[in-house]
Each structure stands twice: as structure tokens, then as C-alpha cells.
Design a protein around this motif. Structure first.
Motif, PDB file in Angstrom:
ATOM      1  N   GLY A  49     -63.253 105.754   9.830  1.00 31.99           N
ATOM      2  CA  GLY A  49     -63.900 105.389  10.845  1.00 31.99           C
ATOM      3  C   GLY A  49     -65.323 106.126  11.159  1.00 31.99           C
ATOM      4  N   ASN A  50     -65.757 106.976  10.068  1.00 35.20           N
ATOM      5  CA  ASN A  50     -67.185 107.306   9.873  1.00 35.20           C
ATOM      6  C   ASN A  50     -67.303 108.367  10.874  1.00 35.20           C
ATOM      7  OD1 ASN A  50     -68.191 105.778   7.574  1.00 35.20           O
ATOM      8  ND2 ASN A  50     -67.471 104.087   8.859  1.00 35.20           N
ATOM      9  N   VAL A  51     -68.626 108.573  11.661  1.00 31.27           N
ATOM     10  CA  VAL A  51     -69.014 109.482  12.475  1.00 31.27           C
ATOM     11  C   VAL A  51     -68.159 109.336  13.748  1.00 31.27           C
ATOM     12  CG1 VAL A  51     -70.963 110.204  13.777  1.00 31.27           C
ATOM     13  CG2 VAL A  51     -71.313 109.360  11.654  1.00 31.27           C
ATOM     14  N   ARG A  52     -67.873 107.971  14.173  1.00 31.71           N
ATOM     15  CA  ARG A  52     -67.003 107.949  15.524  1.00 31.71           C
ATOM     16  C   ARG A  52     -65.549 108.738  15.225  1.00 31.71           C
ATOM     17  NH1 ARG A  52     -66.563 102.787  15.957  1.00 31.71           N
ATOM     18  NH2 ARG A  52     -68.241 102.351  17.078  1.00 31.71           N
ATOM     19  N   GLU A  53     -64.975 108.534  14.016  1.00 28.00           N
ATOM     20  CA  GLU A  53     -63.793 109.415  13.791  1.00 28.00           C
ATOM     21  C   GLU A  53     -63.834 110.723  13.549  1.00 28.00           C
ATOM     22  OE1 GLU A  53     -60.124 109.424  10.753  1.00 28.00           O
ATOM     23  OE2 GLU A  53     -61.677 107.934  10.305  1.00 28.00           O
ATOM     24  N   LEU A  54     -65.185 111.207  13.163  1.00 29.09           N
ATOM     25  CA  LEU A  54     -65.309 112.636  13.157  1.00 29.09           C
ATOM     26  C   LEU A  54     -65.405 113.073  14.532  1.00 29.09           C
ATOM     27  CD1 LEU A  54     -65.906 115.136  11.417  1.00 29.09           C
ATOM     28  CD2 LEU A  54     -68.460 114.394  11.533  1.00 29.09           C
ATOM     29  N   HIS A  55     -66.193 112.548  15.301  1.00 26.83           N
ATOM     30  CA  HIS A  55     -66.466 113.078  16.663  1.00 26.83           C
ATOM     31  C   HIS A  55     -64.760 113.092  17.478  1.00 26.83           C
ATOM     32  CE1 HIS A  55     -66.713 112.393  21.127  1.00 26.83           C
ATOM     33  NE2 HIS A  55     -68.014 113.114  21.115  1.00 26.83           N
ATOM     34  N   ASN A  56     -63.862 112.244  17.187  1.00 32.38           N
ATOM     35  CA  ASN A  56     -62.833 112.232  17.769  1.00 32.38           C
ATOM     36  C   ASN A  56     -61.816 113.105  17.296  1.00 32.38           C
ATOM     37  OD1 ASN A  56     -63.285 109.919  19.314  1.00 32.38           O
ATOM     38  ND2 ASN A  56     -62.176 108.415  17.872  1.00 32.38           N
ATOM     39  N   LEU A  57     -62.035 113.463  15.833  1.00 28.35           N
ATOM     40  CA  LEU A  57     -61.229 114.598  15.333  1.00 28.35           C
ATOM     41  C   LEU A  57     -61.709 115.837  15.815  1.00 28.35           C
ATOM     42  CD1 LEU A  57     -61.168 113.531  11.660  1.00 28.35           C
ATOM     43  CD2 LEU A  57     -59.211 113.699  13.083  1.00 28.35           C
ATOM     44  N   ILE A  58     -62.915 116.162  16.304  1.00 29.76           N
ATOM     45  CA  ILE A  58     -63.525 117.434  16.677  1.00 29.76           C
ATOM     46  C   ILE A  58     -62.932 117.502  18.251  1.00 29.76           C
ATOM     47  CG2 ILE A  58     -65.468 118.516  17.519  1.00 29.76           C
ATOM     48  CD1 ILE A  58     -65.178 118.687  14.469  1.00 29.76           C
ATOM     49  N   GLU A  59     -62.972 116.086  18.895  1.00 28.89           N
ATOM     50  CA  GLU A  59     -62.713 116.305  20.418  1.00 28.89           C
ATOM     51  C   GLU A  59     -61.227 116.664  20.473  1.00 28.89           C
ATOM     52  OE1 GLU A  59     -62.848 113.818  24.542  1.00 28.89           O
ATOM     53  OE2 GLU A  59     -63.359 112.853  22.506  1.00 28.89           O
ATOM     54  N   ARG A  60     -60.341 115.993  19.628  1.00 28.21           N
ATOM     55  CA  ARG A  60     -58.947 116.491  19.776  1.00 28.21           C
ATOM     56  C   ARG A  60     -58.741 117.864  19.231  1.00 28.21           C
ATOM     57  NH1 ARG A  60     -55.249 112.683  15.805  1.00 28.21           N
ATOM     58  NH2 ARG A  60     -56.295 114.081  14.446  1.00 28.21           N
ATOM     59  N   ALA A  61     -59.232 118.376  18.205  1.00 31.17           N
ATOM     60  CA  ALA A  61     -58.980 119.919  17.988  1.00 31.17           C
ATOM     61  C   ALA A  61     -59.385 120.838  18.865  1.00 31.17           C
ATOM     62  CB  ALA A  61     -59.825 120.200  16.639  1.00 31.17           C
ATOM     63  N   MET A  62     -60.751 120.487  19.470  1.00 33.37           N
ATOM     64  CA  MET A  62     -60.933 121.250  20.920  1.00 33.37           C
ATOM     65  C   MET A  62     -59.952 121.328  21.895  1.00 33.37           C
ATOM     66  SD  MET A  62     -65.113 120.719  20.625  1.00 33.37           S
ATOM     67  CE  MET A  62     -65.416 121.725  22.276  1.00 33.37           C
ATOM     68  N   ALA A  63     -59.221 120.024  22.326  1.00 29.57           N
ATOM     69  CA  ALA A  63     -58.416 119.917  23.222  1.00 29.57           C
ATOM     70  C   ALA A  63     -57.065 120.857  22.870  1.00 29.57           C
ATOM     71  CB  ALA A  63     -58.000 118.358  23.552  1.00 29.57           C
TER      72      ALA A  63
ATOM     73  N   SER B  22     -56.978 123.472  20.693  1.00 31.89           N
ATOM     74  CA  SER B  22     -57.004 124.710  20.314  1.00 31.89           C
ATOM     75  C   SER B  22     -56.732 125.905  21.296  1.00 31.89           C
ATOM     76  CB  SER B  22     -58.744 125.039  19.964  1.00 31.89           C
ATOM     77  OG  SER B  22     -59.549 124.961  20.957  1.00 31.89           O
ATOM     78  N   GLY B  23     -56.723 125.476  22.683  1.00 30.96           N
ATOM     79  CA  GLY B  23     -56.453 126.431  23.946  1.00 30.96           C
ATOM     80  C   GLY B  23     -57.635 127.250  23.977  1.00 30.96           C
ATOM     81  N   GLY B  24     -58.907 126.968  23.754  1.00 31.95           N
ATOM     82  CA  GLY B  24     -60.256 127.731  23.906  1.00 31.95           C
ATOM     83  C   GLY B  24     -60.584 128.624  22.424  1.00 31.95           C
ATOM     84  N   GLY B  25     -59.580 128.711  21.616  1.00 32.31           N
ATOM     85  CA  GLY B  25     -59.873 129.395  20.502  1.00 32.31           C
ATOM     86  C   GLY B  25     -60.660 128.753  19.396  1.00 32.31           C
ATOM     87  N   ALA B  26     -60.630 129.539  18.258  1.00 29.58           N
ATOM     88  CA  ALA B  26     -61.246 129.073  17.106  1.00 29.58           C
ATOM     89  C   ALA B  26     -60.946 127.932  16.564  1.00 29.58           C
ATOM     90  CB  ALA B  26     -61.671 130.257  16.070  1.00 29.58           C
ATOM     91  N   LEU B  27     -61.718 126.935  15.807  1.00 32.30           N
ATOM     92  CA  LEU B  27     -61.151 125.673  15.184  1.00 32.30           C
ATOM     93  C   LEU B  27     -60.810 126.037  13.913  1.00 32.30           C
ATOM     94  CD1 LEU B  27     -63.977 122.956  16.955  1.00 32.30           C
ATOM     95  CD2 LEU B  27     -61.516 124.039  17.892  1.00 32.30           C
ATOM     96  N   GLY B  28     -59.600 126.203  13.462  1.00 33.67           N
ATOM     97  CA  GLY B  28     -59.031 126.495  12.127  1.00 33.67           C
ATOM     98  C   GLY B  28     -58.696 125.004  11.484  1.00 33.67           C
ATOM     99  N   PRO B  29     -58.722 125.144  10.127  1.00 33.54           N
ATOM    100  CA  PRO B  29     -58.020 123.982   9.646  1.00 33.54           C
ATOM    101  C   PRO B  29     -56.878 123.163   9.821  1.00 33.54           C
ATOM    102  CG  PRO B  29     -57.756 126.156   7.925  1.00 33.54           C
ATOM    103  CD  PRO B  29     -58.265 126.479   9.342  1.00 33.54           C
ATOM    104  N   ASP B  30     -55.937 124.048  10.381  1.00 38.45           N
ATOM    105  CA  ASP B  30     -54.750 123.285  10.832  1.00 38.45           C
ATOM    106  C   ASP B  30     -54.906 122.328  12.051  1.00 38.45           C
ATOM    107  OD1 ASP B  30     -55.397 125.828  12.217  1.00 38.45           O
ATOM    108  OD2 ASP B  30     -53.834 125.664  13.333  1.00 38.45           O
ATOM    109  N   LEU B  31     -56.040 122.462  12.637  1.00 42.30           N
ATOM    110  CA  LEU B  31     -56.426 121.588  13.778  1.00 42.30           C
ATOM    111  C   LEU B  31     -56.788 120.299  13.223  1.00 42.30           C
ATOM    112  CD1 LEU B  31     -57.709 123.805  16.475  1.00 42.30           C
ATOM    113  CD2 LEU B  31     -55.693 122.959  16.604  1.00 42.30           C
ATOM    114  N   PHE B  32     -56.977 120.244  11.889  1.00 40.97           N
ATOM    115  CA  PHE B  32     -57.657 119.200  11.431  1.00 40.97           C
ATOM    116  C   PHE B  32     -56.732 118.556  10.401  1.00 40.97           C
ATOM    117  CE2 PHE B  32     -61.281 121.412  12.742  1.00 40.97           C
ATOM    118  CZ  PHE B  32     -61.825 120.413  13.698  1.00 40.97           C
TER     119      PHE B  32
END
Length: 452
Positions: free
Chosen positions: A357-371, A373-383
Motif C-alpha cells: 500500500g506504499n506510503v499510505r500503508e506506512l502511515h497506517n502502520l505508524i498510526e496503529r503502532a502509536m495507538a 504503544s501506550g505512549g512508550g517507544a515504538l519498538g519492532p514488535d509493534l510492526f
């Protein structure tokens, strides 16, 4: 989430509109009179006001005048059982977006509301773009220093100062609209409007009036002359996304608009001059569209004066770290919180994923990881590709303390949208087919879950 204010002294009408649009994903407030409506607007402005014409304590036209004075960015739709041409014309002259006569079908009202909110979004977006330009615009939200993107920037710089039409190609999610915006903002037309037109989401029966406008009486409910999107783009740029989805009979009329620089409204006999630059885009094989007869060859030649091709993310993986950090900051800013750390191991994980899904999919992955993460660092397990997409757990019993039904259903819907997009390689039209919903419904649901 768009804010709607419903104003009507008829309680049943207020409740009907409130329930319907709340279910459609809007935030809805109600008022039974003009003073109550003004109090609510003073407390929190709305994106759209739907008001009855005749009410106790002040009419809908009175409210329209007040809204135009106090909240000029708010769109207004009037509804009434007392329809006259004179009243409709007065309402539109005072600045109402449209005028709906009772009785009406809720789906018809939904279309009018969506169009009104889209107009408000266009106006707001153009104001934002002008502010962006005044603040020193470079290539805006186009991110990347790879050789492939440097070639894209070079072509934007070369073509922007000219009048030439541009055809932007590339897979879904690569950022074709961002290229069109960059061309517009770097052109002599930057003070004019930028009007994006999603050709795939406009029903064929409505496309002519949407693009070129309509004369009063051209169809039922056309109480006054209406501008089309090309007239709204006069002096600026029209971005025709998924141009291959325009019906063949309308392609002839579009070709004439581009060649003659005039538009003729539906039901009219008079041509109106327009000065519009066209930037068109498609994610499909454009030469294949021409050879299969889905895109007229003469229209293709008119659009394909300059071609800019956006590479898929898999062909510029060196840009993924910068894009990921940009999205972390962007999402954190939108949520009014400090950006979390993006660990190097997480960046490495992202760089190895296929990302169809290219850049749009990358954005969605980042948004989901931040949701998650509970406010913590974004580690590889979130992706992890399986993270965040478990089989939906649908409760069959209501807990003793109850549950938030809309949240439960919304969570399931989002997971299915993500799964369909992955299976369709990020192509929204194919994902809609997998979910057996219309493309227009797909776009609405993506917007509701902030997955655009």
C-alpha cells in the motif's frame, strides 16, 4: 470527525437527523431555536448547520445570516416543507450551500451533506496551502531524498511554471495528489483554488453536473444555477484523480473543456470561459486504458503533455526512515502529545516489509503502532505483520457494566478494512470488492477511521 448542528423546532425531525448522522460517523448536536443554536455555535463552531426554514423565535434565514457573519467557514443547508423558487434563490444568495424540500429521503440528504462538507474541506485546504506557501513551501509532504524522488522533484520544478497539463502515474498510496499540490503551489496559479476531484467516487449519473455545473431546472431539485467543479477551479488547478473512471461520453465533454477552455452547464446552451490547469492521475496502466478503449486516445494526448511517474515505496526503501519519522511527528502533533521514540530496530523492521500500500500503508502502520504503544517507544514488535490484526472477538453477551457498542463495531470494521487493503495490495477499489461494498462506501469508511 465533522461537526454537524441540527436546528429544528420539530423534535422528531431533530432526533431523526441526529440518529442518522451519528450512525454515519458524524458528531451531531441539536437545537430547537435560533437563540439556542447561536449559543451552541458560540461554545463550539460547527462544520455544517442543517436548519429548518420556519421556526419559533427566528427563521432559518435569520440563522443563515448570523452564521455567515459570525462563522463564515460554516456551511448551511436549509430544509423546509414550504418550497418556493423565490425562497430557494434568497437562501442561496445569502450563502446557503443548498436547499432541501420535505419530505426527503435520508440518503439524498446524506449526499447533500457530504458535498457541503467536501466544499468546506476544499476551502479550508486552500487556506492551509496558501499559509504553507507564505511560510516558505518546498515540496511539502513529499518526503524522500532517493534518486527516484529527486527526479520527481526535478520534473515538478520544470513543469510548475508552465501552463502544460500533467499526467501523474503510480501505484495506489504513492502520493499522486501531493505531486499535484506541489505543482500548483510552485506555479503562478498558487493564489488560485486547488480542486481535487475523485472521479472514481462520483456516481456516473451525477458526474456531468458535478464537473460542469447545472442550470436551474436541469433536474429535480435544481432551484438555481449551480457551478461545477471546473468553474470552482477557475484561475487555479483541477486535479482529476483516477481519470480513467470518467465515462466515455463525458470524456468527450472533458476534452472540449480542455481544448476550448469553456464549460457548458447541464441544461444550458451558453459556454462559460474557464482558466483551469489540469493535473490528472491514475494508478492503472494508462496505455492499457487507451488500448482497451476505456480512455479516449485524444484525451490521453491532451493530458499526457508531461508525465510524472511516482515510484512505489519498495523501489526507494532508503526513504522509509525519513517517512516513518515524519509520520510519527505528524500524528503526535495532531493528537497534541510529544512524539514517541522510534527505535532503530523498528525502522529496520519497516524497511524489510513489502508495504504494497506504499506510503499510505506506512502511515497506517505508524498510526496503529502509536495507538498500541501506550505512549512508550515504538519498538519492532509493534510492526509485526500479525500485530494488531487478530481475529475479531465479538462479544455475544453484554457485560454487567455494559459496553460501548459503537467502539466495538468500529474496532472490528477497522481490522477488516486493514485486512482487505493488505489482501488487495493497497488498491482501495479492489478492497471494496472484497468487502462487497461500494467504492464510495469504502472511501467514507476509510475517512471515518482516519485511514485515507
Amino acid at each position: 470527525m465533522s461537526q454537524i448542528l441540527v436546528v429544528d423546532d420539530d423534535r422528531s425531525m431533530r432526533e431523526m437527523l441526529e440518529i442518522f448522522f451519528a450512525r454515519e460517523g458524524f458528531s451531531v448536536r441539536t437545537a430547537e431555536s435560533l437563540p439556542a443554536a447561536l449559543d451552541l455555535l458560540a461554545d463550539q463552531p460547527a462544520d455544517l448547520v442543517i436548519t429548518d426554514l420556519k421556526m419559533k423565535g427566528g427563521s432559518g434565514l435569520d440563522l443563515l445570516r448570523e452564521v455567515r457573519t459570525r462563522h463564515p467557514a460554516t456551511e448551511v443547508i436549509l430544509i423546509t416543507a414550504y418550497a418556493t423558487t423565490e425562497t430557494a434563490v434568497s437562501a442561496l444568495q445569502l450563502g446557503a450551500y443548498d436547499y432541501v424540500t420535505k419530505p426527503f429521503q435520508m440518503n439524498e440528504m446524506k449526499v447533500v451533506v457530504q458535498r457541503a462538507l467536501e466544499r468546506r474541506r476544499l476551502l479550508s485546504e486552500n487556506l492551509r496551502m496558501r499559509a504553507e506557501l507564505a511560510g516558505g513551501y518546498d515540496f511539502g509532504r513529499l518526503i524522500g531524498k532517493s534518486p527516484r524522488m529527486q527526479e520527481v522533484y526535478r520534473l515538478i520544478d520544470l513543469v510548475a511554471p508552465t501552463r502544460s497539463n500533467v499526467l501523474v502515474t503510480g501505484e495506489s498510496g504513492t502520493g499522486k495528489e501531493l505531486v499535484a499540490r506541489a505543482i500548483h503551489l510552485r506555479s503562478p496559479r498558487h493564489d488560485g483554488p486547488f480542486v481535487p476531484i475523485d472521479c472514481a467516487s462520483i456516481p456516473p449519473a451525477l458526474m456531468e453536473s458535478e464537473l460542469f455545473g447545472a442550470r436551474r431546472g436541469a433536474y429535480t431539485g435544481a432551484y438555481t444555477d449551480r457551478q461545477g467543479l471546473f468553474e470552482l477551479a477557475d484561475g487555479g488547478t483541477a486535479f482529476l484523480d483516477e481519470v480513467g473512471d470518467i465515462p466515455l461520453d463525458l470524456q468527450v465533454k472533458l476534452l472540449r473543456v480542455i481544448q476550448e477552455r469553456t464549460v457548458r452547464r447541464l441544461g444550458d446552451s451558453r459556454d462559460r470561459p474557464v482558466d483551469v490547469r489540469v493535473v490528472a492521475a491514475t494508478h492503472r496502466d494508462v496505455e492499457g486504458l487507451v488500448s482497451s478503449g476505456k480512455l479516449r486516445e485524444d484525451l490521453f494526448f491532451r493530458l499526457n503533455v508531461v508525465r510524472i511517474h511516482l515510484p512505489p515505496l519498495r523501489e526507494r526503501r532508503e526513504d522509509i526512515p525519513a517517512l516513518a519519522r515524519h509520520f510519527v511527528e505528524q500524528i503526535a502533533h495532531a493528537e497534541n502529545r510529544p512524539p514517541p521514540a522510534l527505535l532503530p530496530e523498528a525502522v529496520q523492521r519497516l524497511c524489510t516489509q513489502p508495504l504494497p500500500g506504499n506510503v499510505r500503508e506506512l502511515h497506517n502502520l505508524i498510526e496503529r503502532a502509536m495507538a498500541l504503544s501506550g505512549g512508550g517507544a515504538l519498538g519492532p514488535d509493534l510492526f509485526d505483520p500479525a500485530q494488531g490484526t487478530p481475529d475479531p472477538c465479538v462479544p455475544t453477551e453484554v457485560p454487567e457494566n455494559g459496553l460501548a457498542l459503537d467502539e466495538v463495531l468500529g474496532s472490528i470494521e477497522r481490522r477488516l478494512l486493514e485486512a482487505a487493503l493488505r489482501r488487495a495490495g493497497g488498491v482501495r477499489k479492489e478492497a471494496a470488492k472484497l468487502l462487497r461494498i461500494s467504492f464510495r462506501s469504502m472511501l467514507y469508511r476509510l475517512k471515518k477511521h482516519r485511514m485515507e
